[in-house]
Write a protein that holds these residues in place. Structure first.
Motif, PDB file in Angstrom:
ATOM      1  N   ASP A 159      44.751  43.957  44.314  1.00  0.00           N
ATOM      2  CA  ASP A 159      43.751  43.891  43.244  1.00  0.00           C
ATOM      3  C   ASP A 159      42.913  42.618  43.367  1.00  0.00           C
ATOM      4  O   ASP A 159      41.684  42.644  43.274  1.00  0.00           O
ATOM      5  N   GLN A 160      43.614  41.493  43.581  1.00  0.00           N
ATOM      6  CA  GLN A 160      42.906  40.211  43.682  1.00  0.00           C
ATOM      7  C   GLN A 160      42.064  40.147  44.956  1.00  0.00           C
ATOM      8  O   GLN A 160      40.933  39.649  44.940  1.00  0.00           O
ATOM      9  N   ALA A 161      42.610  40.643  46.073  1.00  0.00           N
ATOM     10  CA  ALA A 161      41.865  40.644  47.336  1.00  0.00           C
ATOM     11  C   ALA A 161      40.601  41.492  47.195  1.00  0.00           C
ATOM     12  O   ALA A 161      39.535  41.130  47.706  1.00  0.00           O
ATOM     13  N   HIS A 162      40.701  42.604  46.486  1.00  0.00           N
ATOM     14  CA  HIS A 162      39.548  43.488  46.270  1.00  0.00           C
ATOM     15  C   HIS A 162      38.434  42.738  45.551  1.00  0.00           C
ATOM     16  O   HIS A 162      37.259  42.800  45.947  1.00  0.00           O
ATOM     17  N   VAL A 163      38.805  41.997  44.509  1.00  0.00           N
ATOM     18  CA  VAL A 163      37.829  41.205  43.748  1.00  0.00           C
ATOM     19  C   VAL A 163      37.188  40.137  44.641  1.00  0.00           C
ATOM     20  O   VAL A 163      35.970  39.962  44.670  1.00  0.00           O
ATOM     21  N   THR A 164      38.040  39.420  45.380  1.00  0.00           N
ATOM     22  CA  THR A 164      37.547  38.332  46.240  1.00  0.00           C
ATOM     23  C   THR A 164      36.614  38.855  47.326  1.00  0.00           C
ATOM     24  O   THR A 164      35.570  38.256  47.605  1.00  0.00           O
ATOM     25  N   LEU A 165      36.977  39.963  47.929  1.00  0.00           N
ATOM     26  CA  LEU A 165      36.182  40.527  49.035  1.00  0.00           C
ATOM     27  C   LEU A 165      34.845  41.077  48.562  1.00  0.00           C
ATOM     28  O   LEU A 165      33.924  41.286  49.368  1.00  0.00           O
ATOM     29  N   GLN A 166      34.686  41.271  47.269  1.00  0.00           N
ATOM     30  CA  GLN A 166      33.398  41.703  46.718  1.00  0.00           C
ATOM     31  C   GLN A 166      32.525  40.515  46.329  1.00  0.00           C
ATOM     32  O   GLN A 166      31.356  40.691  45.988  1.00  0.00           O
ATOM     33  N   GLY A 167      33.116  39.320  46.368  1.00  0.00           N
ATOM     34  CA  GLY A 167      32.387  38.117  45.964  1.00  0.00           C
ATOM     35  C   GLY A 167      31.441  37.632  47.044  1.00  0.00           C
ATOM     36  O   GLY A 167      31.271  38.261  48.090  1.00  0.00           O
ATOM     37  N   ASP A 168      30.844  36.463  46.800  1.00  0.00           N
ATOM     38  CA  ASP A 168      29.869  35.931  47.764  1.00  0.00           C
ATOM     39  C   ASP A 168      30.300  34.592  48.371  1.00  0.00           C
ATOM     40  O   ASP A 168      29.517  33.921  49.030  1.00  0.00           O
ATOM     41  N   ASN A 169      31.566  34.201  48.155  1.00  0.00           N
ATOM     42  CA  ASN A 169      32.083  32.967  48.745  1.00  0.00           C
ATOM     43  C   ASN A 169      32.661  33.297  50.122  1.00  0.00           C
ATOM     44  O   ASN A 169      33.747  33.869  50.237  1.00  0.00           O
TER      45      ASN A 169
END
Length: 204
Positions: A159-169
């Protein structure tokens, strides 16, 4: 600080001048790696130096306080893992300002702590980029060692990886992606779970 530790600290700081790599130091500054002092000494040379001093709690504490890249790298190498508790980890993390140091701290020291898994899961859900970065680095190391998470851990991580991988960092996305790859190496079943969870991102 004891006189002996003070002398070791002074000796170490003086030795960095002889090992200075101006090109590497300049390159790091250009990439935004900022310390009060950065001698550009390669990590393998610092590892050799750490081997000479051995594990030394008091010296590691003093080295970490210095705003000098090489002192902090050395601290991650000579701190005895069994002496690190949660409070000390918190104190150290407050001084982590670069991607390199987050990676080295996780690799040299944090992966060896008995409470490393709980730290990693806590940090990947943090709202602080450096904590997240260190959390993914740490979790990737634990997966590489064969640490297989339970169902709750799997769900939290993906769940957390999914959120991070959609980010722009970008550094964070890179760390999360590498962590996912390490997770997939744990076996076909978990790889299938990861592919299903991250299907919409089309990264696996």
């Amino acid at each position: 600080m004891t006189e002996e530790t003070h002398e070791k600290l002074k000796e170490i700081k003086q030795s960095f001048r002889l090992l200075m790599n101006g090109v590497a130091s300049h390159s790091m500054r250009q990439k935004g790696v900022e310390y009060k002092i950065n001698w550009g000494v390669p990590v393998p040379e610092l590892q050799q130096m750490a081997a000479e001093y051995g594990k030394d709690y008091d010296l590691a504490i003093e080295l970490w306080k210095e705003d000098i890249r090489e002192c902090q790298v050395l601290a991650t190498l000579i701190m005895p893992a069994e002496r690190m508790d949660n409070d000390l980890v918190d104190v150290w993390m407050e001084r982590v300002r670069t991607q390199e140091m987050a990676e080295l701290l996780a690799f040299h020291l944090l992966q060896h702590l008995r409470f490393a898994p709980s730290l990693a899961y806590q940090w990947i859900a943090s709202d602080k980029d450096m904590y997240q970065l260190c959390g993914y680095q740490l979790l990737a190391r634990l997966f590489a060692q064969g640490l297989e998470p339970n169902e709750r851990g799997i769900n939290e991580f993906l769940d957390q990886a999914h959120v991070t991988l959609q980010g722009d960092n970008l550094p964070l996305k890179h760390a999360a992606y590498n962590c996912v790859l390490s997770f997939c190496e744990l076996g076909e079943e978990l790889e299938t779970v990861a592919k299903r969870a991250l299907k919409d991102l089309d990264i696996l």
